[in-house]
Design a protein around this motif. Structure first.
Motif, PDB file in Angstrom:
ATOM      1  N   ILE A 176      66.460   9.070  46.076  1.00 50.09           N
ATOM      2  CA  ILE A 176      66.099  10.454  46.348  1.00 50.09           C
ATOM      3  C   ILE A 176      65.629  11.078  45.038  1.00 50.09           C
ATOM      4  O   ILE A 176      66.362  11.077  44.046  1.00 50.09           O
ATOM      5  CB  ILE A 176      67.278  11.250  46.920  1.00 50.09           C
ATOM      6  CG1 ILE A 176      67.817  10.585  48.191  1.00 50.09           C
ATOM      7  CG2 ILE A 176      66.871  12.697  47.179  1.00 50.09           C
ATOM      8  CD1 ILE A 176      66.819  10.519  49.327  1.00 50.09           C
ATOM      9  N   ALA A 177      64.418  11.617  45.038  1.00 46.09           N
ATOM     10  CA  ALA A 177      63.834  12.195  43.831  1.00 46.09           C
ATOM     11  C   ALA A 177      64.118  13.682  43.748  1.00 46.09           C
ATOM     12  O   ALA A 177      64.060  14.395  44.756  1.00 46.09           O
ATOM     13  CB  ALA A 177      62.332  11.956  43.817  1.00 46.09           C
ATOM     14  N   LEU A 178      64.420  14.142  42.531  1.00 50.42           N
ATOM     15  CA  LEU A 178      64.501  15.559  42.219  1.00 50.42           C
ATOM     16  C   LEU A 178      63.368  15.857  41.236  1.00 50.42           C
ATOM     17  O   LEU A 178      63.154  15.093  40.294  1.00 50.42           O
ATOM     18  CB  LEU A 178      65.852  15.914  41.589  1.00 50.42           C
ATOM     19  CG  LEU A 178      67.106  15.506  42.375  1.00 50.42           C
ATOM     20  CD1 LEU A 178      68.363  15.983  41.651  1.00 50.42           C
ATOM     21  CD2 LEU A 178      67.069  16.034  43.797  1.00 50.42           C
ATOM     22  N   SER A 270      54.671   9.728  48.385  1.00 46.39           N
ATOM     23  CA  SER A 270      55.759  10.588  48.852  1.00 46.39           C
ATOM     24  C   SER A 270      55.812  11.926  48.128  1.00 46.39           C
ATOM     25  O   SER A 270      56.566  12.805  48.513  1.00 46.39           O
ATOM     26  CB  SER A 270      57.110   9.868  48.707  1.00 46.39           C
ATOM     27  OG  SER A 270      57.415   9.618  47.334  1.00 46.39           O
ATOM     28  N   TRP A 271      55.026  12.083  47.068  1.00 47.56           N
ATOM     29  CA  TRP A 271      54.988  13.361  46.366  1.00 47.56           C
ATOM     30  C   TRP A 271      53.614  13.572  45.752  1.00 47.56           C
ATOM     31  O   TRP A 271      52.832  12.639  45.582  1.00 47.56           O
ATOM     32  CB  TRP A 271      56.091  13.444  45.316  1.00 47.56           C
ATOM     33  CG  TRP A 271      55.817  12.796  43.980  1.00 47.56           C
ATOM     34  CD1 TRP A 271      55.474  13.432  42.823  1.00 47.56           C
ATOM     35  CD2 TRP A 271      55.910  11.399  43.635  1.00 47.56           C
ATOM     36  NE1 TRP A 271      55.349  12.521  41.793  1.00 47.56           N
ATOM     37  CE2 TRP A 271      55.611  11.271  42.261  1.00 47.56           C
ATOM     38  CE3 TRP A 271      56.208  10.246  44.370  1.00 47.56           C
ATOM     39  CZ2 TRP A 271      55.598  10.047  41.616  1.00 47.56           C
ATOM     40  CZ3 TRP A 271      56.195   9.014  43.728  1.00 47.56           C
ATOM     41  CH2 TRP A 271      55.895   8.923  42.372  1.00 47.56           C
ATOM     42  N   THR A 272      53.335  14.828  45.439  1.00 51.49           N
ATOM     43  CA  THR A 272      52.082  15.187  44.783  1.00 51.49           C
ATOM     44  C   THR A 272      52.315  15.280  43.282  1.00 51.49           C
ATOM     45  O   THR A 272      53.175  16.059  42.836  1.00 51.49           O
ATOM     46  CB  THR A 272      51.549  16.535  45.299  1.00 51.49           C
ATOM     47  OG1 THR A 272      51.332  16.438  46.712  1.00 51.49           O
ATOM     48  CG2 THR A 272      50.239  16.902  44.607  1.00 51.49           C
ATOM     49  N   LEU A 327      62.096   8.806  47.687  1.00 56.05           N
ATOM     50  CA  LEU A 327      61.103   8.276  46.758  1.00 56.05           C
ATOM     51  C   LEU A 327      60.806   6.808  47.017  1.00 56.05           C
ATOM     52  O   LEU A 327      59.688   6.341  46.813  1.00 56.05           O
ATOM     53  CB  LEU A 327      61.608   8.447  45.325  1.00 56.05           C
ATOM     54  CG  LEU A 327      60.751   7.926  44.188  1.00 56.05           C
ATOM     55  CD1 LEU A 327      59.530   8.815  43.998  1.00 56.05           C
ATOM     56  CD2 LEU A 327      61.557   7.853  42.882  1.00 56.05           C
ATOM     57  N   GLY A 328      61.828   6.069  47.455  1.00 56.79           N
ATOM     58  CA  GLY A 328      61.663   4.641  47.654  1.00 56.79           C
ATOM     59  C   GLY A 328      62.958   4.004  48.093  1.00 56.79           C
ATOM     60  O   GLY A 328      63.945   4.689  48.383  1.00 56.79           O
TER      61      GLY A 328
END
Length: 340
Positions: A176-178, A270-272, A327-328
């Protein structure tokens, strides 16, 4: 001849300590014993631990300080200093307790360095740790006029049975990305070279970066993740591992939170990626792989949780006004980060 004629003003140093005394005191926790000005700082261990383990970390701000000097802005780099230390200590599940700083300069500029200390106290308050003490060294002839250097040291605490060391991470766990707040405090030797070769002034504003000047964007302080991550741990969320994404980016730092025989497959869609990174990539003609190997690319911290708790973990952070996204996934491997 006296010490002042040699370039060191002892009275100015004493006045500086008096000026920052209240700033430092404003960060103190109940465990702090005594005040500043002694030869050492005293801190009583918090109660409630059965097998307390002390965790330490040290770091600096790096060549980002060069930009602070060029912009004559000193109210953010102290946050960077604290963040680089407390975020590292946090990765094993530890709560930061206290922080010490080392500040060295050629000639003591009281207003300049008071702004630096004020930003250090800001960082300590964000992290919930006490600024227990520090050292201000006046070293004439060692630094260029108006320049200074910073280093920091943090001590945290964690219950021995709750230490996160990668051994809890399992195949199938989700990363999980922050988000980062920007470049944070890594890769600035490359940043400075790109800005220099582009022939830009730090006071300029670039359309792709919004209304703020280039210098303001680059000096955005490192995000401190202590409060939301400790809240997640205390809520009972099953966090198996963590990683602070610093120098070396995801490829170097994400494996440090894994167990043996594990890798992570990252989904780059999954993110910009924030505009500052795409601008650096374009302006410096930097290969995408080199960007990921140098910068955080918008991901400042990662927590690893079981796959069936990924959604709940994201919701928890989002409820604290911290963006979070899958994130992965942890896969079998030898510590690789596969960005595909």
């Amino acid at each position: 001849m006296d010490y002042r004629q040699a370039g060191v003003d002892v009275e100015a140093g004493r006045a500086f300590v008096r000026r920052i005394r209240e700033m430092v005191a404003s960060t103190h926790r109940p465990e702090v014993m005594g005040g500043i000005g002694g030869f050492s700082g005293l801190f009583q261990l918090p109660t409630g631990y059965r097998e307390p383990v002390l965790v330490s970390g040290t770091d600096g701000v790096g060549t980002k300080l060069k930009l602070a000097h060029q912009c004559d802005r000193h109210d953010t780099v102290g946050i960077d200093l604290v963040a680089m230390c407390v975020n590292d200590v946090l990765t094993c599940g530890a709560e930061p307790l206290f922080f010490l700083d080392y500040l060295a300069t050629g000639k003591l500029d009281e207003d300049q360095l008071a702004a630096v200390v004020a930003s250090i106290t800001d960082g300590c308050k964000q992290a919930g740790c006490a600024l227990l003490g520090g050292e201000t060294a006046e070293m004439p002839g060692f630094y260029l006029p108006g320049e200074y250097d910073l280093a920091g040291f943090c001590v945290g605490i964690v219950e021995k049975s709750q230490i996160l060391d990668g051994s809890q991470v399992q195949i199938g766990d989700v990363a999980i990305a922050l988000p980062s707040s920007g470049i944070h405090s890594n890769g600035f030797s490359l940043v400075r070279k790109i800005v220099d070769q582009a022939g830009l002034e730090l006071s300029e504003s670039l359309p792709e970066l919004g209304k703020a000047s280039l210098g303001e964007v680059l000096l955005t302080p490192t995000r401190i993740y202590v409060a939301p991550v400790l809240a997640a741990l205390r809520s009972g969320l099953p966090i198996h591992g963590m990683a602070h994404i610093t120098g070396g980016g995801l490829p170097e730092n994400l494996p440090r939170g894994l167990g043996s025989g594990q890798s992570v497959r990252v989904d780059p869609t999954s993110w910009t990626i924030p505009p500052i990174f795409t601008w650096l990539e374009s302006a410096g003609a930097v290969a995408r792989a080199e960007m990921f190997n140098t910068f955080n690319m918008g991901v400042g911290f990662v927590v690893l949780v079981p796959g069936d708790r990924a959604e709940a973990t994201c919701r928890f952070f989002q409820a604290q006004s911290v963006a979070a996204w899958p994130l992965g996934e942890v896969i079998a491997g030898q510590g690789e980060v596969l960005i595909e």
